[in-house]
Design an enzyme around this catalytic site. Structure first.
Site, PDB file in Angstrom:
ATOM      1  N   LYS A 218       0.854  -1.193   0.000  1.00  0.00           N
ATOM      2  CA  LYS A 218       0.000   0.000   0.000  1.00  0.00           C
ATOM      3  C   LYS A 218       0.890   1.244   0.000  1.00  0.00           C
ATOM      4  CE  LYS A 218      -3.880   1.993   2.670  1.00  0.00           C
ATOM      5  NZ  LYS A 218      -4.752   1.813   3.844  1.00  0.00           N
TER       6      LYS A 218
ATOM      7  N   SER B  72      -9.802  -0.723   7.148  1.00  0.00           N
ATOM      8  CA  SER B  72      -9.242  -0.567   5.795  1.00  0.00           C
ATOM      9  C   SER B  72      -8.495  -1.766   5.224  1.00  0.00           C
ATOM     10  CB  SER B  72      -8.315   0.637   5.755  1.00  0.00           C
ATOM     11  OG  SER B  72      -9.078   1.793   5.585  1.00  0.00           O
TER      12      SER B  72
ATOM     13  N   SER C 131      -9.696   1.650   2.925  1.00  0.00           N
ATOM     14  CA  SER C 131      -8.868   2.451   2.062  1.00  0.00           C
ATOM     15  C   SER C 131      -7.802   1.670   1.293  1.00  0.00           C
ATOM     16  CB  SER C 131      -8.161   3.528   2.894  1.00  0.00           C
ATOM     17  OG  SER C 131      -7.290   2.943   3.840  1.00  0.00           O
TER      18      SER C 131
HETATM   19  N1  GLN Z   1     -13.154   3.793   6.367  1.00  0.00           N
HETATM   20  C1  GLN Z   1     -12.566   4.232   7.606  1.00  0.00           C
HETATM   21  C2  GLN Z   1     -12.208   5.693   7.516  1.00  0.00           C
HETATM   22  O1  GLN Z   1     -12.444   6.293   6.514  1.00  0.00           O
HETATM   23  C3  GLN Z   1     -11.371   3.379   7.947  1.00  0.00           C
HETATM   24  C4  GLN Z   1     -10.149   3.794   7.235  1.00  0.00           C
HETATM   25  C5  GLN Z   1      -8.956   2.979   7.617  1.00  0.00           C
HETATM   26  O2  GLN Z   1      -9.059   1.941   8.249  1.00  0.00           O
HETATM   27  N2  GLN Z   1      -7.805   3.489   7.253  1.00  0.00           N
HETATM   28  O3  GLN Z   1     -11.680   6.254   8.448  1.00  0.00           O
END
Ligand code: GLN
Length: 498
Positions: free
Chosen positions: A80, A179, A155
Protein backbone atom coordinates in the site's frame (compact mmCIF):
# COMPACT_ATOMS: atom_id res chain seq x y z
CA UNK A 1 -2.68 -26.09 -15.55
CA UNK A 2 -2.90 -23.06 -13.37
CA UNK A 3 -1.07 -19.96 -14.51
CA UNK A 4 1.93 -18.95 -12.40
CA UNK A 5 0.07 -15.90 -11.09
CA UNK A 6 -2.63 -18.22 -9.74
CA UNK A 7 -0.30 -20.17 -7.44
CA UNK A 8 -0.57 -19.76 -3.70
CA UNK A 9 2.49 -18.56 -1.81
CA UNK A 10 2.90 -22.05 -0.31
CA UNK A 11 2.79 -23.70 -3.73
CA UNK A 12 5.17 -21.17 -5.24
CA UNK A 13 7.68 -21.59 -2.41
CA UNK A 14 7.66 -25.37 -3.02
CA UNK A 15 8.15 -24.97 -6.76
CA UNK A 16 10.93 -22.43 -6.23
CA UNK A 17 12.69 -24.69 -3.75
CA UNK A 18 12.48 -27.64 -6.18
CA UNK A 19 13.67 -25.31 -8.95
CA UNK A 20 10.66 -26.11 -11.11
CA UNK A 21 10.24 -22.37 -11.56
CA UNK A 22 12.56 -19.41 -11.02
CA UNK A 23 11.86 -16.22 -9.13
CA UNK A 24 12.31 -14.40 -12.43
CA UNK A 25 9.57 -16.55 -14.07
CA UNK A 26 7.23 -15.93 -11.18
CA UNK A 27 7.87 -12.19 -11.07
CA UNK A 28 7.58 -11.86 -14.85
CA UNK A 29 4.24 -13.72 -14.72
CA UNK A 30 2.92 -11.18 -12.22
CA UNK A 31 4.24 -8.18 -14.15
CA UNK A 32 2.59 -9.58 -17.28
CA UNK A 33 -0.63 -10.02 -15.37
CA UNK A 34 -0.36 -6.40 -14.20
CA UNK A 35 0.08 -5.30 -17.79
CA UNK A 36 -2.90 -7.37 -18.90
CA UNK A 37 -5.39 -6.17 -16.27
CA UNK A 38 -4.24 -2.78 -14.98
CA UNK A 39 -6.09 -0.90 -17.70
CA UNK A 40 -9.32 -2.20 -16.18
CA UNK A 41 -8.59 -2.55 -12.44
CA UNK A 42 -5.97 0.12 -11.67
CA UNK A 43 -4.61 -1.27 -8.41
CA UNK A 44 -1.24 0.44 -8.65
CA UNK A 45 0.01 4.00 -8.30
CA UNK A 46 3.54 2.86 -9.13
CA UNK A 47 4.74 -0.41 -10.68
CA UNK A 48 8.38 -1.13 -9.84
CA UNK A 49 8.92 -3.61 -12.65
CA UNK A 50 12.63 -3.05 -13.18
CA UNK A 51 13.56 -3.28 -9.50
CA UNK A 52 11.35 -6.35 -9.17
CA UNK A 53 13.03 -8.18 -12.05
CA UNK A 54 16.49 -7.24 -10.79
CA UNK A 55 15.67 -8.52 -7.30
CA UNK A 56 14.15 -11.73 -8.69
CA UNK A 57 17.26 -12.44 -10.75
CA UNK A 58 19.37 -11.80 -7.69
CA UNK A 59 17.34 -14.38 -5.72
CA UNK A 60 17.80 -16.89 -8.54
CA UNK A 61 21.55 -16.24 -8.57
CA UNK A 62 21.77 -16.71 -4.82
CA UNK A 63 19.80 -19.95 -5.05
CA UNK A 64 22.08 -21.13 -7.82
CA UNK A 65 25.08 -20.49 -5.63
CA UNK A 66 23.56 -22.36 -2.72
CA UNK A 67 23.25 -19.28 -0.50
CA UNK A 68 20.77 -19.26 2.37
CA UNK A 69 17.49 -17.63 1.33
CA UNK A 70 14.76 -16.00 3.39
CA UNK A 71 11.33 -17.58 3.96
CA UNK A 72 9.63 -15.55 1.18
CA UNK A 73 12.45 -15.65 -1.36
CA UNK A 74 11.11 -14.85 -4.82
CA UNK A 75 7.50 -14.10 -3.82
CA UNK A 76 6.02 -11.04 -5.62
CA UNK A 77 4.05 -8.79 -3.28
CA UNK A 78 2.37 -5.38 -3.43
CA UNK A 79 2.62 -2.60 -0.85
CA UNK A 80 0.00 0.00 0.00
CA UNK A 81 1.33 3.43 -0.90
CA UNK A 82 1.18 4.51 2.75
CA UNK A 83 4.31 2.44 3.53
CA UNK A 84 7.64 4.18 3.09
CA UNK A 85 9.89 2.58 0.50
CA UNK A 86 13.46 3.81 0.18
CA UNK A 87 14.03 5.41 -3.20
CA UNK A 88 10.49 4.61 -4.41
CA UNK A 89 7.92 7.37 -4.27
CA UNK A 90 5.30 6.99 -1.57
CA UNK A 91 2.26 9.13 -2.26
CA UNK A 92 -0.52 8.11 0.16
CA UNK A 93 -2.56 8.73 -3.02
CA UNK A 94 -2.36 12.43 -2.19
CA UNK A 95 -1.22 15.46 -4.20
CA UNK A 96 0.57 16.44 -1.00
CA UNK A 97 3.03 13.55 -1.36
CA UNK A 98 2.79 13.02 -5.11
CA UNK A 99 6.57 13.38 -5.53
CA UNK A 100 7.72 12.27 -2.08
CA UNK A 101 10.56 9.74 -2.17
CA UNK A 102 11.32 8.42 1.33
CA UNK A 103 14.96 8.03 2.35
CA UNK A 104 14.19 4.85 4.32
CA UNK A 105 12.07 1.69 4.29
CA UNK A 106 9.23 1.02 6.72
CA UNK A 107 10.15 -1.82 9.09
CA UNK A 108 7.61 -4.15 7.45
CA UNK A 109 9.17 -3.38 4.08
CA UNK A 110 12.71 -4.07 5.24
CA UNK A 111 11.55 -7.29 6.90
CA UNK A 112 9.91 -8.44 3.67
CA UNK A 113 13.03 -7.55 1.68
CA UNK A 114 15.21 -9.46 4.14
CA UNK A 115 12.90 -12.44 3.74
CA UNK A 116 13.52 -12.29 -0.01
CA UNK A 117 10.08 -11.04 -1.06
CA UNK A 118 9.87 -8.95 -4.20
CA UNK A 119 7.86 -5.72 -4.31
CA UNK A 120 6.08 -5.32 -7.65
CA UNK A 121 4.65 -1.91 -6.79
CA UNK A 122 2.81 0.54 -4.60
CA UNK A 123 -0.96 0.30 -4.49
CA UNK A 124 -3.69 2.88 -4.73
CA UNK A 125 -5.68 3.91 -1.65
CA UNK A 126 -8.03 6.50 -0.29
CA UNK A 127 -6.01 9.65 0.31
CA UNK A 128 -4.12 9.27 3.62
CA UNK A 129 -6.18 6.08 4.22
CA UNK A 130 -9.40 8.04 4.78
CA UNK A 131 -12.27 6.29 3.09
CA UNK A 132 -13.95 2.98 2.37
CA UNK A 133 -13.95 2.83 -1.43
CA UNK A 134 -10.55 4.02 -2.79
CA UNK A 135 -12.52 6.75 -4.58
CA UNK A 136 -10.81 9.33 -2.37
CA UNK A 137 -7.49 8.69 -4.15
CA UNK A 138 -6.28 11.98 -5.63
CA UNK A 139 -5.24 10.07 -8.76
CA UNK A 140 -7.96 7.62 -9.88
CA UNK A 141 -10.36 5.10 -8.35
CA UNK A 142 -9.48 1.39 -8.26
CA UNK A 143 -12.17 -0.96 -9.53
CA UNK A 144 -13.44 -4.18 -8.07
CA UNK A 145 -12.29 -7.12 -10.22
CA UNK A 146 -15.58 -8.91 -9.45
CA UNK A 147 -17.56 -6.08 -11.06
CA UNK A 148 -15.70 -3.20 -12.64
CA UNK A 149 -18.61 -0.82 -11.96
CA UNK A 150 -18.16 -1.36 -8.24
CA UNK A 151 -15.61 -0.23 -5.65
CA UNK A 152 -13.04 -2.62 -4.19
CA UNK A 153 -13.57 -1.14 -0.73
CA UNK A 154 -10.98 0.96 1.02
CA UNK A 155 -8.87 2.45 2.06
CA UNK A 156 -6.49 -0.37 1.01
CA UNK A 157 -8.50 -1.02 -2.18
CA UNK A 158 -5.47 -1.30 -4.44
CA UNK A 159 -3.78 -3.89 -2.23
CA UNK A 160 -6.99 -5.94 -2.08
CA UNK A 161 -7.72 -5.76 -5.81
CA UNK A 162 -4.12 -6.64 -6.71
CA UNK A 163 -4.31 -9.88 -4.74
CA UNK A 164 -7.86 -10.68 -5.87
CA UNK A 165 -6.93 -10.45 -9.53
CA UNK A 166 -3.49 -12.09 -9.36
CA UNK A 167 -1.26 -9.05 -9.80
CA UNK A 168 0.54 -10.02 -6.58
CA UNK A 169 0.57 -13.14 -4.41
CA UNK A 170 -0.04 -11.12 -1.28
CA UNK A 171 0.08 -7.51 -0.16
CA UNK A 172 0.12 -5.22 2.82
CA UNK A 173 -2.45 -2.65 3.82
CA UNK A 174 -3.22 -0.57 6.89
CA UNK A 175 -6.35 -0.82 9.02
CA UNK A 176 -7.43 2.12 11.18
CA UNK A 177 -11.16 1.43 11.16
CA UNK A 178 -11.45 -1.48 8.73
CA UNK A 179 -9.24 -0.57 5.80
CA UNK A 180 -7.74 -4.04 5.46
CA UNK A 181 -10.77 -6.14 6.38
CA UNK A 182 -13.47 -4.28 4.43
CA UNK A 183 -11.66 -4.30 1.06
CA UNK A 184 -10.74 -7.92 1.81
CA UNK A 185 -14.45 -8.69 2.21
CA UNK A 186 -15.44 -6.89 -0.97
CA UNK A 187 -12.78 -8.60 -3.12
CA UNK A 188 -12.87 -12.20 -1.78
CA UNK A 189 -9.44 -12.04 -0.16
CA UNK A 190 -8.13 -13.01 3.28
CA UNK A 191 -7.40 -9.82 5.21
CA UNK A 192 -6.03 -9.66 8.74
CA UNK A 193 -5.91 -6.75 11.15
CA UNK A 194 -3.41 -7.80 13.80
CA UNK A 195 -3.55 -6.73 17.43
CA UNK A 196 -2.42 -3.15 18.10
CA UNK A 197 1.33 -3.39 18.68
CA UNK A 198 1.84 -6.76 16.99
CA UNK A 199 3.30 -5.32 13.77
CA UNK A 200 5.71 -2.39 13.72
CA UNK A 201 4.36 0.82 12.22
CA UNK A 202 7.73 2.48 11.77
CA UNK A 203 7.55 4.00 8.28
CA UNK A 204 3.76 3.76 8.05
CA UNK A 205 2.53 7.27 7.27
CA UNK A 206 0.33 8.06 10.26
CA UNK A 207 -3.43 8.62 10.11
CA UNK A 208 -4.74 7.95 13.64
CA UNK A 209 -1.93 6.66 15.79
CA UNK A 210 -3.97 4.98 18.52
CA UNK A 211 -5.81 2.92 15.87
CA UNK A 212 -3.48 2.32 12.89
CA UNK A 213 -2.17 -1.20 12.33
CA UNK A 214 -0.55 -2.87 9.31
CA UNK A 215 -1.99 -6.14 8.06
CA UNK A 216 -1.64 -8.63 5.21
CA UNK A 217 -3.89 -9.57 2.28
CA UNK A 218 -3.59 -13.07 0.82
CA UNK A 219 -5.67 -15.69 -0.97
CA UNK A 220 -5.65 -18.15 1.93
CA UNK A 221 -5.13 -18.20 5.68
CA UNK A 222 -1.95 -20.18 5.11
CA UNK A 223 -0.53 -17.50 2.84
CA UNK A 224 -1.51 -14.82 5.38
CA UNK A 225 0.40 -16.85 8.02
CA UNK A 226 3.47 -16.82 5.77
CA UNK A 227 3.30 -13.02 5.66
CA UNK A 228 2.60 -12.64 9.39
CA UNK A 229 5.62 -14.80 10.22
CA UNK A 230 7.79 -12.18 8.54
CA UNK A 231 6.12 -8.88 9.48
CA UNK A 232 5.05 -9.50 13.10
CA UNK A 233 7.26 -8.79 16.06
CA UNK A 234 8.86 -6.17 18.24
CA UNK A 235 10.67 -3.23 16.72
CA UNK A 236 12.60 -0.76 18.83
CA UNK A 237 11.86 1.91 16.20
CA UNK A 238 8.14 1.80 17.06
CA UNK A 239 7.48 2.54 20.73
CA UNK A 240 3.97 1.08 20.45
CA UNK A 241 5.19 -2.27 19.18
CA UNK A 242 4.88 -4.95 21.83
CA UNK A 243 7.92 -6.82 23.03
CA UNK A 244 6.49 -10.29 23.13
CA UNK A 245 7.65 -13.40 21.29
CA UNK A 246 6.15 -13.98 17.85
CA UNK A 247 4.56 -17.39 17.42
CA UNK A 248 4.96 -19.51 14.29
CA UNK A 249 1.64 -18.72 12.61
CA UNK A 250 2.03 -21.60 10.15
CA UNK A 251 2.29 -24.05 13.04
CA UNK A 252 -1.07 -22.77 14.30
CA UNK A 253 -2.87 -24.17 11.23
CA UNK A 254 -3.89 -27.54 12.62
CA UNK A 255 -7.10 -27.70 10.58
CA UNK A 256 -8.98 -28.47 13.77
CA UNK A 257 -11.68 -26.31 15.36
CA UNK A 258 -13.32 -28.99 17.52
CA UNK A 259 -14.51 -27.41 20.73
CA UNK A 260 -13.64 -23.88 19.57
CA UNK A 261 -16.15 -21.58 21.26
CA UNK A 262 -17.57 -19.18 18.68
CA UNK A 263 -19.77 -16.31 19.82
CA UNK A 264 -22.35 -14.71 17.55
CA UNK A 265 -22.83 -11.05 18.57
CA UNK A 266 -26.49 -10.26 18.15
CA UNK A 267 -25.70 -6.60 17.36
CA UNK A 268 -24.02 -7.75 14.13
CA UNK A 269 -27.25 -9.03 12.62
CA UNK A 270 -29.36 -5.92 12.71
CA UNK A 271 -31.23 -3.81 10.22
CA UNK A 272 -28.95 -2.54 7.49
CA UNK A 273 -27.24 -5.89 6.96
CA UNK A 274 -28.16 -7.03 3.46
CA UNK A 275 -30.14 -10.29 3.42
CA UNK A 276 -27.61 -11.87 1.06
CA UNK A 277 -24.81 -11.05 3.51
CA UNK A 278 -26.74 -12.41 6.48
CA UNK A 279 -27.49 -15.62 4.61
CA UNK A 280 -23.80 -16.23 3.88
CA UNK A 281 -22.84 -15.61 7.51
CA UNK A 282 -25.62 -17.95 8.74
CA UNK A 283 -24.33 -20.67 6.40
CA UNK A 284 -20.77 -20.13 7.60
CA UNK A 285 -21.86 -20.53 11.21
CA UNK A 286 -23.41 -23.87 10.27
CA UNK A 287 -20.17 -24.87 8.55
CA UNK A 288 -18.24 -24.16 11.75
CA UNK A 289 -20.80 -26.10 13.72
CA UNK A 290 -20.33 -29.02 11.35
CA UNK A 291 -16.59 -28.84 12.00
CA UNK A 292 -17.19 -29.31 15.72
CA UNK A 293 -17.13 -25.71 16.97
CA UNK A 294 -19.50 -24.70 19.75
CA UNK A 295 -21.72 -21.80 18.79
CA UNK A 296 -23.46 -19.44 21.23
CA UNK A 297 -25.03 -16.01 21.23
CA UNK A 298 -23.26 -13.06 22.81
CA UNK A 299 -23.94 -9.35 23.16
CA UNK A 300 -21.65 -6.41 22.37
CA UNK A 301 -24.10 -3.76 23.54
CA UNK A 302 -22.02 -0.67 22.67
CA UNK A 303 -21.46 -1.62 19.02
CA UNK A 304 -23.83 1.08 17.81
CA UNK A 305 -21.76 3.86 19.36
CA UNK A 306 -18.55 2.75 17.66
CA UNK A 307 -18.90 4.78 14.46
CA UNK A 308 -19.69 7.99 16.37
CA UNK A 309 -16.75 7.55 18.74
CA UNK A 310 -14.41 6.66 15.88
CA UNK A 311 -15.38 9.74 13.89
CA UNK A 312 -14.30 11.90 16.82
CA UNK A 313 -11.12 10.02 17.77
CA UNK A 314 -9.76 9.30 14.27
CA UNK A 315 -10.23 12.86 12.96
CA UNK A 316 -8.82 14.30 16.22
CA UNK A 317 -5.64 12.25 15.81
CA UNK A 318 -5.48 12.89 12.07
CA UNK A 319 -5.72 16.67 12.61
CA UNK A 320 -2.58 16.43 14.75
CA UNK A 321 -0.72 13.96 12.52
CA UNK A 322 -1.41 15.88 9.32
CA UNK A 323 -0.22 19.18 10.79
CA UNK A 324 3.25 18.23 9.53
CA UNK A 325 2.21 18.89 5.91
CA UNK A 326 2.89 22.58 6.12
CA UNK A 327 4.54 23.23 2.77
CA UNK A 328 7.94 23.43 4.46
CA UNK A 329 8.99 20.01 5.68
CA UNK A 330 7.66 17.53 3.15
CA UNK A 331 6.20 17.17 -0.26
CA UNK A 332 4.03 19.70 -2.03
CA UNK A 333 4.61 23.38 -1.38
CA UNK A 334 2.56 26.20 -2.89
CA UNK A 335 4.92 29.14 -3.18
CA UNK A 336 3.92 30.91 -6.38
CA UNK A 337 2.63 34.35 -5.61
CA UNK A 338 2.63 33.56 -1.90
CA UNK A 339 3.88 36.26 0.48
CA UNK A 340 4.75 34.66 3.78
CA UNK A 341 4.99 31.46 5.77
CA UNK A 342 1.40 31.46 7.01
CA UNK A 343 0.10 31.94 3.49
CA UNK A 344 2.43 29.20 2.19
CA UNK A 345 1.02 26.76 4.70
CA UNK A 346 -2.59 27.74 4.09
CA UNK A 347 -2.29 27.56 0.30
CA UNK A 348 -0.31 24.31 0.39
CA UNK A 349 -2.96 22.64 2.50
CA UNK A 350 -5.84 24.08 0.50
CA UNK A 351 -4.38 22.73 -2.75
CA UNK A 352 -2.58 19.63 -1.50
CA UNK A 353 -5.41 17.90 0.41
CA UNK A 354 -8.60 16.50 -1.09
CA UNK A 355 -12.11 17.13 0.31
CA UNK A 356 -12.32 14.10 2.63
CA UNK A 357 -8.96 14.83 4.25
CA UNK A 358 -10.00 18.44 4.80
CA UNK A 359 -13.31 17.31 6.28
CA UNK A 360 -11.48 15.09 8.77
CA UNK A 361 -8.97 17.79 9.74
CA UNK A 362 -11.80 20.24 10.37
CA UNK A 363 -13.84 17.71 12.35
CA UNK A 364 -10.81 16.82 14.44
CA UNK A 365 -9.71 20.37 15.07
CA UNK A 366 -13.23 21.27 16.14
CA UNK A 367 -13.54 18.28 18.47
CA UNK A 368 -10.25 19.16 20.17
CA UNK A 369 -10.87 22.87 20.52
CA UNK A 370 -11.32 24.52 23.91
CA UNK A 371 -14.79 24.04 25.27
CA UNK A 372 -15.55 21.03 23.06
CA UNK A 373 -12.80 18.70 24.20
CA UNK A 374 -14.77 17.26 27.13
CA UNK A 375 -18.04 17.11 25.25
CA UNK A 376 -16.62 15.26 22.25
CA UNK A 377 -13.12 13.86 22.55
CA UNK A 378 -13.25 12.84 26.19
CA UNK A 379 -16.70 11.36 25.78
CA UNK A 380 -15.58 9.38 22.72
CA UNK A 381 -12.65 7.97 24.71
CA UNK A 382 -15.11 6.83 27.39
CA UNK A 383 -17.22 5.09 24.77
CA UNK A 384 -14.03 3.44 23.59
CA UNK A 385 -13.50 1.97 27.05
CA UNK A 386 -17.05 0.62 27.08
CA UNK A 387 -16.51 -1.03 23.70
CA UNK A 388 -13.31 -2.62 24.92
CA UNK A 389 -15.13 -3.95 27.98
CA UNK A 390 -17.80 -5.51 25.75
CA UNK A 391 -15.08 -7.49 24.00
CA UNK A 392 -13.27 -8.41 27.24
CA UNK A 393 -16.51 -9.80 28.59
CA UNK A 394 -17.32 -11.71 25.40
CA UNK A 395 -13.88 -13.32 25.38
CA UNK A 396 -14.41 -14.66 28.90
CA UNK A 397 -16.94 -16.98 27.29
CA UNK A 398 -15.76 -17.36 23.70
CA UNK A 399 -12.50 -17.87 21.78
CA UNK A 400 -13.67 -16.15 18.61
CA UNK A 401 -16.62 -14.00 17.56
CA UNK A 402 -18.21 -14.28 14.12
CA UNK A 403 -20.22 -11.90 11.96
CA UNK A 404 -20.20 -10.02 8.69
CA UNK A 405 -17.17 -7.84 7.90
CA UNK A 406 -19.29 -5.31 6.06
CA UNK A 407 -23.09 -4.92 6.10
CA UNK A 408 -23.15 -4.87 2.29
CA UNK A 409 -21.42 -6.34 -0.73
CA UNK A 410 -19.33 -4.04 -2.93
CA UNK A 411 -21.30 -0.91 -3.80
CA UNK A 412 -21.26 0.98 -7.08
CA UNK A 413 -18.73 3.68 -7.87
CA UNK A 414 -20.17 7.10 -6.95
CA UNK A 415 -22.98 5.47 -4.97
CA UNK A 416 -21.89 6.81 -1.58
CA UNK A 417 -19.40 9.48 -2.59
CA UNK A 418 -21.72 12.41 -2.00
CA UNK A 419 -22.98 11.04 1.32
CA UNK A 420 -20.05 10.73 3.77
CA UNK A 421 -22.29 9.41 6.53
CA UNK A 422 -23.48 6.46 4.40
CA UNK A 423 -19.83 5.76 3.61
CA UNK A 424 -18.87 5.89 7.30
CA UNK A 425 -21.62 3.43 8.24
CA UNK A 426 -20.01 0.76 6.07
CA UNK A 427 -17.42 0.35 8.84
CA UNK A 428 -19.88 -0.28 11.66
CA UNK A 429 -18.59 -3.86 12.27
CA UNK A 430 -14.90 -3.22 11.75
CA UNK A 431 -14.40 -0.02 13.76
CA UNK A 432 -15.05 -1.49 17.25
CA UNK A 433 -12.02 -3.79 16.89
CA UNK A 434 -9.68 -0.86 16.21
CA UNK A 435 -11.13 1.05 19.14
CA UNK A 436 -10.54 -1.94 21.44
CA UNK A 437 -7.15 -2.85 19.95
CA UNK A 438 -7.72 -6.58 19.49
CA UNK A 439 -7.45 -8.53 16.21
CA UNK A 440 -9.83 -9.65 13.46
CA UNK A 441 -9.73 -11.28 10.07
CA UNK A 442 -12.01 -11.16 7.04
CA UNK A 443 -12.17 -14.30 4.93
CA UNK A 444 -14.10 -15.30 1.82
CA UNK A 445 -17.43 -16.45 3.27
CA UNK A 446 -19.48 -16.99 0.12
CA UNK A 447 -21.27 -14.99 -2.56
CA UNK A 448 -24.43 -12.96 -2.91
CA UNK A 449 -25.58 -12.40 -6.50
CA UNK A 450 -22.08 -13.16 -7.73
CA UNK A 451 -20.40 -10.67 -5.38
CA UNK A 452 -18.11 -11.77 -2.55
CA UNK A 453 -19.23 -11.64 1.08
CA UNK A 454 -16.61 -11.33 3.81
CA UNK A 455 -16.89 -13.28 7.01
CA UNK A 456 -15.33 -11.55 10.00
CA UNK A 457 -13.73 -13.53 12.80
CA UNK A 458 -12.77 -11.41 15.80
CA UNK A 459 -10.21 -12.55 18.35
CA UNK A 460 -8.89 -11.27 21.66
CA UNK A 461 -5.57 -9.41 21.81
CA UNK A 462 -2.83 -11.62 20.38
CA UNK A 463 -5.42 -14.14 19.20
CA UNK A 464 -4.09 -14.17 15.62
CA UNK A 465 -3.17 -17.86 15.79
CA UNK A 466 -6.74 -18.80 16.63
CA UNK A 467 -8.13 -16.59 13.85
CA UNK A 468 -5.79 -18.12 11.28
CA UNK A 469 -6.51 -21.65 12.51
CA UNK A 470 -10.27 -21.15 12.29
CA UNK A 471 -9.95 -19.50 8.86
CA UNK A 472 -7.80 -22.33 7.55
CA UNK A 473 -10.28 -24.92 8.84
CA UNK A 474 -13.13 -23.05 7.12
CA UNK A 475 -11.17 -23.01 3.88
CA UNK A 476 -10.77 -26.80 4.07
CA UNK A 477 -14.55 -27.12 4.22
CA UNK A 478 -15.36 -24.58 1.47
CA UNK A 479 -14.00 -23.47 -1.90
CA UNK A 480 -14.95 -19.77 -1.92
CA UNK A 481 -11.34 -18.61 -1.48
CA UNK A 482 -10.25 -20.55 -4.59
CA UNK A 483 -12.58 -18.69 -6.97
CA UNK A 484 -11.29 -16.08 -9.37
CA UNK A 485 -13.15 -13.08 -10.74
CA UNK A 486 -13.96 -13.38 -14.44
CA UNK A 487 -12.76 -10.02 -15.70
CA UNK A 488 -14.76 -8.80 -18.67
CA UNK A 489 -12.80 -8.31 -21.85
CA UNK A 490 -10.53 -5.40 -22.23
CA UNK A 491 -12.15 -2.30 -23.67
CA UNK A 492 -8.94 -0.57 -24.70
CA UNK A 493 -5.40 -1.80 -25.36
CA UNK A 494 -3.06 -1.99 -22.36
CA UNK A 495 -0.79 0.94 -21.68
CA UNK A 496 2.82 0.44 -22.59
CA UNK A 497 4.97 -0.34 -19.59
CA UNK A 498 7.20 2.53 -18.52
N1 GLN B 1 -13.15 3.79 6.37
C1 GLN B 1 -12.57 4.23 7.61
C2 GLN B 1 -12.21 5.69 7.52
O1 GLN B 1 -12.44 6.29 6.51
C3 GLN B 1 -11.37 3.38 7.95
C4 GLN B 1 -10.15 3.79 7.24
C5 GLN B 1 -8.96 2.98 7.62
O2 GLN B 1 -9.06 1.94 8.25
N2 GLN B 1 -7.81 3.49 7.25
O3 GLN B 1 -11.68 6.25 8.45
Amino acid sequence: MAELWQLSISEALDKLARREISAADLTRAHLDRIEAVEGRVRSFVTVTDQDAMREAEQIDRMRGEGEALGPLAGIPLALKDVLCTKGVRTTCSSRMLEHFVPPYDATVVSRLRQAGAIAVGKTNMDEFAMGSSTENSAFFPTRNPWDLDRVPGGSSGGSAAAVAVGEAMGSLGSDTGGSVRQPGALTNTVALKPTYGRVSRFGLIAFASSLDQIGPFARSARDAAHLMNVIAGYDRLDSTSVNRPTPDYLAALTGDVKGLRIGVPKEYFVEGVEPGVKQVVDEAIKTFEGLGAEIGEVSLPHTRYGVAAYYIIAPAECSANLARYDGVKYGFSARDGVQDLVQTTATTRAKGFGPEVKRRIMLGTYALSAGYYDAYYLKAEKVRTLIKRDFDKAFEQFDVLIGPTSPTVAFKLNEKLSDPYAMYLNDVFTIPVNLAGNCAISIPGGFSDGLPVGLQLIGPSFGEETLLRASDAFEHATDFHTRWPALPQQKRPPRARK
